[in-house]
Design a protein around this motif. Structure first.
Motif, PDB file in Angstrom:
ATOM      1  N   MET A   1     117.445 113.222  51.912  1.00 21.97           N
ATOM      2  CA  MET A   1     118.836 113.181  51.542  1.00 21.97           C
ATOM      3  C   MET A   1     119.579 112.272  52.516  1.00 21.97           C
ATOM      4  N   ARG A   2     120.545 111.544  51.966  1.00 22.86           N
ATOM      5  CA  ARG A   2     121.428 110.696  52.773  1.00 22.86           C
ATOM      6  C   ARG A   2     122.865 111.149  52.544  1.00 22.86           C
ATOM      7  N   VAL A   3     123.561 111.453  53.640  1.00 21.93           N
ATOM      8  CA  VAL A   3     124.949 111.875  53.583  1.00 21.93           C
ATOM      9  C   VAL A   3     125.774 110.874  54.376  1.00 21.93           C
ATOM     10  N   ALA A   4     126.878 110.437  53.801  1.00 18.74           N
ATOM     11  CA  ALA A   4     127.823 109.572  54.499  1.00 18.74           C
ATOM     12  C   ALA A   4     129.076 110.386  54.800  1.00 18.74           C
ATOM     13  N   VAL A   5     129.553 110.306  56.031  1.00 15.61           N
ATOM     14  CA  VAL A   5     130.831 110.909  56.402  1.00 15.61           C
ATOM     15  C   VAL A   5     131.741 109.751  56.761  1.00 15.61           C
ATOM     16  N   THR A   6     132.793 109.587  55.975  1.00 15.59           N
ATOM     17  CA  THR A   6     133.671 108.440  56.111  1.00 15.59           C
ATOM     18  C   THR A   6     135.122 108.890  56.121  1.00 15.59           C
ATOM     19  N   GLY A   7     136.006 107.953  56.329  1.00 18.33           N
ATOM     20  CA  GLY A   7     137.441 108.226  56.337  1.00 18.33           C
ATOM     21  C   GLY A   7     138.135 107.211  57.217  1.00 18.33           C
ATOM     22  N   THR A   8     139.417 107.147  57.073  1.00 16.37           N
ATOM     23  CA  THR A   8     140.232 106.263  57.886  1.00 16.37           C
ATOM     24  C   THR A   8     140.028 106.599  59.365  1.00 16.37           C
ATOM     25  N   PRO A   9     140.038 105.600  60.251  1.00 19.10           N
ATOM     26  CA  PRO A   9     139.944 105.910  61.682  1.00 19.10           C
ATOM     27  C   PRO A   9     140.986 106.958  62.085  1.00 19.10           C
ATOM     28  N   GLY A  10     140.523 107.964  62.844  1.00 15.57           N
ATOM     29  CA  GLY A  10     141.414 109.022  63.304  1.00 15.57           C
ATOM     30  C   GLY A  10     141.370 110.299  62.490  1.00 15.57           C
ATOM     31  N   THR A  11     140.591 110.327  61.415  1.00 15.21           N
ATOM     32  CA  THR A  11     140.544 111.530  60.578  1.00 15.21           C
ATOM     33  C   THR A  11     139.633 112.617  61.142  1.00 15.21           C
ATOM     34  N   GLY A  12     138.804 112.287  62.138  1.00 18.48           N
ATOM     35  CA  GLY A  12     137.973 113.301  62.786  1.00 18.48           C
ATOM     36  C   GLY A  12     136.488 113.208  62.510  1.00 18.48           C
ATOM     37  N   LYS A  13     136.022 112.076  62.045  1.00 24.15           N
ATOM     38  CA  LYS A  13     134.610 111.918  61.670  1.00 24.15           C
ATOM     39  C   LYS A  13     133.656 112.157  62.838  1.00 24.15           C
ATOM     40  N   THR A  14     133.875 111.436  63.921  1.00 24.13           N
ATOM     41  CA  THR A  14     132.971 111.535  65.069  1.00 24.13           C
ATOM     42  C   THR A  14     133.017 112.927  65.668  1.00 24.13           C
ATOM     43  N   LEU A  19     129.690 118.062  66.199  1.00 24.57           N
ATOM     44  CA  LEU A  19     129.609 119.522  66.236  1.00 24.57           C
ATOM     45  C   LEU A  19     128.599 120.085  65.241  1.00 24.57           C
ATOM     46  N   LEU A  20     128.053 119.230  64.391  1.00 29.97           N
ATOM     47  CA  LEU A  20     127.140 119.699  63.348  1.00 29.97           C
ATOM     48  C   LEU A  20     125.808 120.164  63.917  1.00 29.97           C
ATOM     49  N   ASP A  21     125.348 121.266  63.384  1.00 28.39           N
ATOM     50  CA  ASP A  21     124.000 121.739  63.652  1.00 28.39           C
ATOM     51  C   ASP A  21     123.218 121.470  62.367  1.00 28.39           C
ATOM     52  N   THR A  22     122.515 120.352  62.338  1.00 27.74           N
ATOM     53  CA  THR A  22     121.840 119.929  61.117  1.00 27.74           C
ATOM     54  C   THR A  22     120.483 119.329  61.437  1.00 27.74           C
ATOM     55  N   THR A  23     119.597 119.394  60.462  1.00 21.12           N
ATOM     56  CA  THR A  23     118.288 118.770  60.632  1.00 21.12           C
ATOM     57  C   THR A  23     118.343 117.276  60.306  1.00 21.12           C
ATOM     58  N   LEU A  24     119.466 116.818  59.753  1.00 20.56           N
ATOM     59  CA  LEU A  24     119.616 115.399  59.463  1.00 20.56           C
ATOM     60  C   LEU A  24     119.803 114.623  60.764  1.00 20.56           C
ATOM     61  N   ARG A  63     115.095 104.921  55.255  1.00 20.42           N
ATOM     62  CA  ARG A  63     115.348 106.112  56.058  1.00 20.42           C
ATOM     63  C   ARG A  63     115.967 107.196  55.186  1.00 20.42           C
ATOM     64  N   THR A  64     115.432 108.381  55.284  1.00 15.23           N
ATOM     65  CA  THR A  64     115.968 109.533  54.577  1.00 15.23           C
ATOM     66  C   THR A  64     116.312 110.602  55.598  1.00 15.23           C
ATOM     67  N   ASP A  65     116.900 111.661  55.136  1.00 19.43           N
ATOM     68  CA  ASP A  65     117.310 112.759  56.012  1.00 19.43           C
ATOM     69  C   ASP A  65     118.197 112.260  57.146  1.00 19.43           C
ATOM     70  N   ILE A  66     119.211 111.473  56.736  1.00 18.36           N
ATOM     71  CA  ILE A  66     120.166 110.964  57.714  1.00 18.36           C
ATOM     72  C   ILE A  66     121.587 111.286  57.284  1.00 18.36           C
ATOM     73  N   LEU A  67     122.454 111.390  58.267  1.00 16.77           N
ATOM     74  CA  LEU A  67     123.882 111.493  58.062  1.00 16.77           C
ATOM     75  C   LEU A  67     124.480 110.289  58.792  1.00 16.77           C
ATOM     76  N   PRO A  77     124.263 103.101  50.911  1.00 16.86           N
ATOM     77  CA  PRO A  77     123.741 104.016  49.887  1.00 16.86           C
ATOM     78  C   PRO A  77     123.617 105.442  50.423  1.00 16.86           C
ATOM     79  N   ALA A  78     124.124 106.404  49.642  1.00 16.39           N
ATOM     80  CA  ALA A  78     124.099 107.811  50.051  1.00 16.39           C
ATOM     81  C   ALA A  78     124.073 108.704  48.821  1.00 16.39           C
ATOM     82  N   ASP A  79     123.508 109.887  48.995  1.00 17.25           N
ATOM     83  CA  ASP A  79     123.476 110.879  47.920  1.00 17.25           C
ATOM     84  C   ASP A  79     124.798 111.640  47.828  1.00 17.25           C
ATOM     85  N   ARG A  80     125.404 111.889  48.986  1.00 20.23           N
ATOM     86  CA  ARG A  80     126.676 112.605  49.056  1.00 20.23           C
ATOM     87  C   ARG A  80     127.577 111.876  50.041  1.00 20.23           C
ATOM     88  N   VAL A  81     128.850 111.760  49.680  1.00 18.55           N
ATOM     89  CA  VAL A  81     129.812 111.066  50.522  1.00 18.55           C
ATOM     90  C   VAL A  81     130.979 111.999  50.820  1.00 18.55           C
TER      91      VAL A  81
END
Length: 168
Positions: A1-14, A19-24, A63-67, A77-81
């Protein structure tokens, strides 16, 4: 699975993705671009490098299993954005606290009010793959929990639920 976390700078992405506890495998795309020199020039007006998105895509190919986290992540390219959103007035304060220029603050606040990144994400990935999360008054831990629910598949896609037209 590929997940993208996006947003305008300053929205809190980083902050949220750290803080995520993930296997990705979490990839901070801006760091990858800088560290690997994946640029095609410099934007003097914005004072920033111009990312070579073809080179970035090639670097991540297979590459798979990435965020992937960045204001550019929806262009990969991502499965979920996941699109993080923040009210432009709060965004202005966050960016000012980071020492951003007035021009950058104005451009990013206006982009957020106009749904620029959300629109691009929906256009590239479709409504069924986009998950909009409001971050304005949420603690980073709560935002991380929402991202984790997207990864787990327990949150339904949603786009267009946040409006900042009052800012305009």
């Amino acid at each position: 699975m590929r997940v993208a976390v996006t947003g305008t700078p300053g929205t809190g992405k980083t902050t949220a993705t750290e803080l995520l506890d993930t296997t990705l495998d979490v990839i901070h795309l801006n760091d990858l671009i800088t560290d690997a020199g994946l640029t095609i020039g410099h934007d003097d007006d914005r004072g920033s490098a111009i990312a070579d998105l073809d080179a970035v895509r090639a670097r991540l190919d297979g590459r798979t299993d990435i965020l992937v986290e960045s204001h550019l992540a929806h262009r990969i390219p991502a499965d979920r954005v996941v699109v993080l959103r923040c009210h432009p007035e709060e965004l202005e304060q966050r960016l000012a606290d980071r020492g951003e220029s007035e021009a950058s603050i104005t451009e990013n606040a206006e982009s957020e009010a106009l749904d620029v990144i959300l629109s691009e994400a929906v256009d590239r990935h479709g409504l069924d793959s986009v998950y909009e999360i409001e971050t304005t008054e949420r603690a980073p831990e709560g935002v991380a929990a929402e991202i984790k629910s997207v990864i787990a598949g327990t949150r339904e896609p949603a786009a267009g639920t946040v409006s900042y037209t009052d800012y305009l």
